[in-house]
Design an enzyme around this catalytic site. Sequence first.
Site, short mmCIF file in Angstrom:
data_model
loop_
_atom_site.label_atom_id
_atom_site.label_comp_id
_atom_site.label_asym_id
_atom_site.label_seq_id
_atom_site.Cartn_x
_atom_site.Cartn_y
_atom_site.Cartn_z
N LYS A 24 6.52 65.61 3.75
CA LYS A 24 7.45 65.11 2.73
C LYS A 24 7.68 66.23 1.72
O LYS A 24 6.86 66.46 0.83
CB LYS A 24 6.83 63.89 2.03
CG LYS A 24 7.81 62.86 1.51
CD LYS A 24 8.80 63.34 0.47
CE LYS A 24 8.27 63.40 -0.94
NZ LYS A 24 9.17 64.12 -1.86
N CYS A 53 1.77 78.31 -9.50
CA CYS A 53 0.55 77.58 -9.89
C CYS A 53 -0.54 78.54 -10.35
O CYS A 53 -1.31 78.24 -11.26
CB CYS A 53 0.05 76.73 -8.74
SG CYS A 53 -0.28 77.68 -7.24
N GLU A 87 -0.27 72.98 -18.65
CA GLU A 87 0.56 73.83 -17.79
C GLU A 87 2.04 73.64 -18.13
O GLU A 87 2.54 72.51 -18.12
CB GLU A 87 0.32 73.43 -16.33
CG GLU A 87 1.05 74.30 -15.35
CD GLU A 87 0.89 73.81 -13.91
OE1 GLU A 87 1.05 72.60 -13.67
OE2 GLU A 87 0.59 74.64 -13.04
P1 NAD Z 1 4.96 66.94 -8.46
O1 NAD Z 1 3.58 66.43 -8.50
O2 NAD Z 1 5.97 66.36 -9.40
O3 NAD Z 1 5.60 66.73 -7.00
C1 NAD Z 1 5.02 67.28 -5.85
C2 NAD Z 1 5.38 66.43 -4.65
O4 NAD Z 1 4.84 65.13 -4.82
C3 NAD Z 1 6.88 66.25 -4.44
O5 NAD Z 1 7.15 66.30 -3.04
C4 NAD Z 1 7.12 64.86 -4.94
O6 NAD Z 1 8.22 64.21 -4.35
C5 NAD Z 1 5.83 64.17 -4.54
N1 NAD Z 1 5.54 62.94 -5.28
C6 NAD Z 1 5.89 62.61 -6.54
N2 NAD Z 1 5.43 61.37 -6.84
C7 NAD Z 1 4.77 60.92 -5.75
C8 NAD Z 1 4.07 59.72 -5.44
N3 NAD Z 1 3.95 58.74 -6.33
N4 NAD Z 1 3.50 59.60 -4.23
C9 NAD Z 1 3.60 60.61 -3.32
N5 NAD Z 1 4.27 61.76 -3.55
C10 NAD Z 1 4.84 61.91 -4.75
O7 NAD Z 1 4.87 68.50 -8.61
P2 NAD Z 1 6.06 69.55 -8.69
O8 NAD Z 1 6.68 69.47 -10.04
O9 NAD Z 1 6.92 69.42 -7.48
O10 NAD Z 1 5.27 70.92 -8.54
C11 NAD Z 1 4.73 71.62 -9.59
C12 NAD Z 1 3.23 71.43 -9.64
O11 NAD Z 1 2.64 71.86 -8.42
C13 NAD Z 1 2.59 72.29 -10.72
O12 NAD Z 1 1.60 71.54 -11.37
C14 NAD Z 1 1.97 73.42 -9.93
O13 NAD Z 1 0.89 74.07 -10.56
C15 NAD Z 1 1.54 72.72 -8.70
N6 NAD Z 1 1.34 73.68 -7.61
C16 NAD Z 1 0.07 73.92 -7.17
C17 NAD Z 1 -0.16 74.85 -6.17
C18 NAD Z 1 -1.54 75.12 -5.67
O14 NAD Z 1 -1.68 75.64 -4.56
N7 NAD Z 1 -2.60 74.82 -6.41
C19 NAD Z 1 0.92 75.53 -5.60
C20 NAD Z 1 2.19 75.28 -6.08
C21 NAD Z 1 2.40 74.34 -7.07
#
Ligand code: NAD
Length: 488
Positions: free
Chosen positions: A182, A290, A385
């Site tokens: 997804k 991240c 963040e």
């Molecule tokens: P997000 O949590 O808003 O969304 C990530 C994913 O989760 C998306 O596909 C979204 O559709 C899905 N999602 C949202 N609500 C959900 C639910 N209730 N159930 C299941 N899936 C759901 O994050 P974002 O804004 O897309 O990404 C940024 C974040 O990701 C930042 O905090 C960043 O640090 C983190 N990140 C971490 C890494 C790592 O490897 N540690 C790498 C890249 C990004």
Amino acid sequence: MSEHHHTTVAGVAVDTRHWIGGERVASTETFTDISPIDGSTLGKISRGTAMEAAAAVAAAKAAFPGWAATPRAERARILHAIADGVEKRLEELAVVETHDNGALLRSHRRGVMPRVAHNFRFFADRLLTLDHEDFTTRGHTNRVTWDPAGPCVLITPWNAPLMLATWKVAPALAAGNTVILKPAEWSPLTASLLADIAAGAGLPAGVLNVVQGLGPEIGDALTAHPDVRRISFTGSVPTARHIAASAAANLTPLSLELGGKSPLLVFADADLDLAVDLAVEQYDNAGQVCLAATRILVEESIAAEFTRRFTDKAARLRQGDPRDEATDIGPNIHPRQLEKIDGFVRRALADGARAVVGGHRGEGQYYAPTLLTDVRQDSEIVQEEVFGPVLTLQTFTDEDEAVRLANDTRFGLAATVATGDPARAERITARLVAGTVWVNCFFVRDLRAPFGGSRHSGVGREGDTWSFDFYCDLKNTVTAPKGWQDHG
Ligand code: NAD
């Protein structure tokens, strides 16, 4: 062809429907995917619901026995064929990804997409050498095996869409599992291209499924599904909490790669130009990384000189169209993200912070690279963040204070240390709470290393055998020696 089924991005045709059980499936509703470059509409994407989620899990469940029983060498061959397909379409993937998430085309071409192919090759090769030496217990042979676990739900963010997705897809498939991917709704396109590439490479129907949709709408139907055996999530802490609660119903094992607020510690004995380069590098991908070291901690005696050189270098960064090879910083992903970044900066300024660099929006979808000083350790801008091109600068007077400040957030994803003294580097790195620590470098990564975060930056580690440990059910088979029964 219906605009609800396909779109064309920079000349590349992309199917905007789900990919379930080896077929394209459309939802009745769509959501609009916009480009951060100019706000233009890239496509109308199928807006999945619980129905499509259930269909994808059912397809993954049906395909599982066949794929799990496929010999390792054959699975590895198909993964290499997927990597070939990625390499063949590398330019198209790079261009589409840049239009979709606004990250630099030159990075996609030279770094990100080659890494996507490498993700498949690495785990294909690693699978073939995955082994644990047999050992004996009172003459009985112990044999450890990595058994495929079943359907895996993989949920990924928008900041490095295909790279982060394939980092999970590749080991999950190599392990003999089937997958429901997804992708994030702000960057859904390359996942759809991956489905085409995988099918072209001969991956059997149902082994990889891609469902599109808004996280809160389709998420629970995937993460609370009783037939799902693993959930791997990369994204934000609040979403991770929600997913963990949803997965609790079935005690589904989770791997969580989450946010960070990583420090860059600059000691007075560091190569100052290198330290400034490392600091300015934190604006890469418009700060949407991240691992970014967004908290710059500088030894007080060199802080003024460091700030002067940083400001000079930051002023030379070229912000603009990510398709232009000369651009250093592209746009931020979405108007909502821009609003969020600006809110953080405005609240910090109201709280007494000073913008040495930037501190405001740029034109359109851009945020000016920003460096804030005069920030309190317990303030929001130091603790939370931002996920934009916003750095803070604080000073320290000795090692103890440097380590205390570095470790004083709820995160623990990464840390970077700039020092000319190897003994100091050893002392400091041993005390830092972080999944990855870099000394006099940044972003050097290798799939043979464990990757993940401590504290709220994540749960578990992926990479190398750690990925197989997560995506498999480990089994120990104990066999009695021949004739053992006779001798009691
Ligand atoms: P997000 O949590 O808003 O969304 C990530 C994913 O989760 C998306 O596909 C979204 O559709 C899905 N999602 C949202 N609500 C959900 C639910 N209730 N159930 C299941 N899936 C759901 O994050 P974002 O804004 O897309 O990404 C940024 C974040 O990701 C930042 O905090 C960043 O640090 C983190 N990140 C971490 C890494 C790592 O490897 N540690 C790498 C890249 C990004």
